[in-house]
Design a protein around this motif. Sequence first.
Motif, short mmCIF file in Angstrom:
data_model
loop_
_atom_site.label_atom_id
_atom_site.label_comp_id
_atom_site.label_asym_id
_atom_site.label_seq_id
_atom_site.Cartn_x
_atom_site.Cartn_y
_atom_site.Cartn_z
N ALA A 1 -0.25 -0.93 1.05
CA ALA A 1 0.20 -1.37 1.97
C ALA A 1 1.91 -1.33 2.16
O ALA A 1 2.40 -0.63 0.81
CB ALA A 1 0.50 -3.29 1.35
N THR A 2 2.23 -1.17 3.37
CA THR A 2 3.93 -1.02 3.26
C THR A 2 4.33 -2.10 3.48
O THR A 2 4.22 -2.83 4.50
CB THR A 2 4.14 -0.58 4.70
OG1 THR A 2 3.05 1.06 4.72
CG2 THR A 2 5.20 -0.04 5.46
N SER B 1 4.63 3.63 3.17
CA SER B 1 4.02 2.84 1.73
C SER B 1 4.10 4.31 0.72
O SER B 1 4.65 2.99 -0.62
CB SER B 1 2.70 2.39 1.88
OG SER B 1 1.78 2.99 1.92
N TYR C 1 10.40 -0.45 6.80
CA TYR C 1 9.63 -0.43 8.22
C TYR C 1 10.09 -0.40 9.46
O TYR C 1 9.85 -1.90 9.04
CB TYR C 1 8.43 0.19 7.60
CG TYR C 1 7.08 0.72 8.51
CD1 TYR C 1 7.52 2.23 8.82
CD2 TYR C 1 6.17 0.02 9.44
CE1 TYR C 1 6.16 2.52 9.61
CE2 TYR C 1 5.62 0.55 10.49
CZ TYR C 1 5.79 1.76 10.08
OH TYR C 1 4.48 2.55 11.12
N GLN D 1 7.11 2.59 -2.57
CA GLN D 1 6.76 2.26 -3.96
C GLN D 1 7.67 3.09 -4.99
O GLN D 1 7.39 2.47 -6.08
CB GLN D 1 5.27 3.25 -4.76
CG GLN D 1 4.24 2.01 -3.06
CD GLN D 1 3.00 2.35 -3.94
OE1 GLN D 1 2.38 3.60 -4.13
NE2 GLN D 1 1.46 1.58 -4.12
N TYR E 1 -4.56 4.13 1.15
CA TYR E 1 -2.41 4.40 1.30
C TYR E 1 -2.75 2.47 0.78
O TYR E 1 -3.37 1.74 1.40
CB TYR E 1 -2.55 3.87 2.92
CG TYR E 1 -2.82 5.22 3.43
CD1 TYR E 1 -2.68 6.47 2.61
CD2 TYR E 1 -1.88 5.51 4.75
CE1 TYR E 1 -2.91 7.96 3.10
CE2 TYR E 1 -2.17 6.66 5.46
CZ TYR E 1 -2.21 7.59 4.70
OH TYR E 1 -1.94 9.31 5.60
N PRO F 1 5.81 -7.83 3.58
CA PRO F 1 4.46 -6.72 4.48
C PRO F 1 4.67 -6.44 6.06
O PRO F 1 4.59 -7.25 6.71
CB PRO F 1 3.59 -7.80 4.65
CG PRO F 1 4.01 -8.56 3.05
CD PRO F 1 4.79 -8.66 3.42
N SER G 1 -2.61 -2.66 3.26
CA SER G 1 -3.20 -1.08 3.03
C SER G 1 -4.99 -0.81 2.94
O SER G 1 -5.54 -1.44 4.15
CB SER G 1 -3.71 -1.70 1.32
OG SER G 1 -4.84 -2.64 1.48
#
Length: 406
Positions: free
Chosen positions: A311-312, A349, A359, A353, A309, A190, A194
């Motif tokens: 989570a990235t 994100s 990132y 997916q 959004y 992570p 989000s």
Amino acid sequence: MPLPRYKVHGRAFAHIAAFHPELTAFRRELHAHPELGFEEHYTAQRVVESLKAFGVDSVHTGIGKTGVVATIRGRSDTQGRMIGLRADMDALPMTEQNDFAWRSTRAGLMHGCGHDGHTAMLVGAARYLAETRQFDGTAVLIFQPGEEGFAGAKAMVEDGLFDRFPVDSVFAMHNWPQMRPGTVGVNPGPMMASADRVTIEIAGKGGHGAHPYQTVDPVLVAAHIITAVQSIVSRNVRAIDSAVISLCAMQAGDLGAFSVIPGQATLVGTVRTFNPEVQAMVERRLNEVCSGVALGLGATAHVKYERIYPATINTQSEAHFAADVAQRLVGHEHVDRSMDPSMGAEDFSFMLQVKPGAYLRLGQGADNGVGSCFLHNARYDFNDEVLPLGAALHASLIEQGMPLAA
């Protein structure tokens, strides 16, 4: 312009540093002409003009409304590989309070998050890659619109971005004022939370402020809900997980009607999580708590929960690779491989997916205060000192991810 004070290794950095003044001028031009999401017409035009001047192989416009994608072929393409690099282009609806020569020329608009710098770094990488082509495969440069709440990454993906440009992996980076220039941070998991929007509509019964017993006061109900929802994180989320619930705005009644109890009240806020199971639980408990509190006080509450959004989440292999690339540039002591995630959100994100990738954060905050003002602040400015490093990091991801055969 003097060279940056930090030490960077590799030919990519040395090559790009030679046109650092031009990159700085380009970045400042973009800063002076900020545009909101899906309105980046001037920015996209300047990006396209620069890319064509550098001799990239193809430029594609209008992807995800105002997005731009360029491709650069390496000296060979024995494996048919493609790696994507992404930069966001949009600004924020805020008034700049800086007084330097390149401050915003557009009232109420400002590059308060450094997307002007991100765009300039990827343009710098494009110039270097087009001039040298020291890689085996195709570099795909993605200039994305609408990151600031418009889900521009999602728009590009839905517009066929990865169907037209089937990259094997994709990378992005964001400046970070809390880190010094010459440093890079990443996490094999992570990176950003989000972002969900919560709207709570409370219905009571209005009346005279001198006779509250004849009313069902939605302001009182709202006050209890504001307090009660804070128990969700402290009593329902495991201590080793993370979640934030912030009710940030309330609207009820008329400020000029000091003795009128209104009939309705509205609360608006945000929820931030990393784990989809925690996200679902918070949504469920918000509905339960708000409905229960309102019912207990004789009112009703309706919760509208919008997932904005996701989570990235970096993929481990790509995050470790990106950290290795950064380490070769700045040294192991200047790369944080287990950077703490942020509860902020990022629409990269949506790309993660669909494709593996990572990132990164690029340090830009100096001891003299340059670049140290945090993001979304009216006095923020991107630190031009880090432009060559950011561009070299982009370029090195391409060169080391798709190396030429020895």
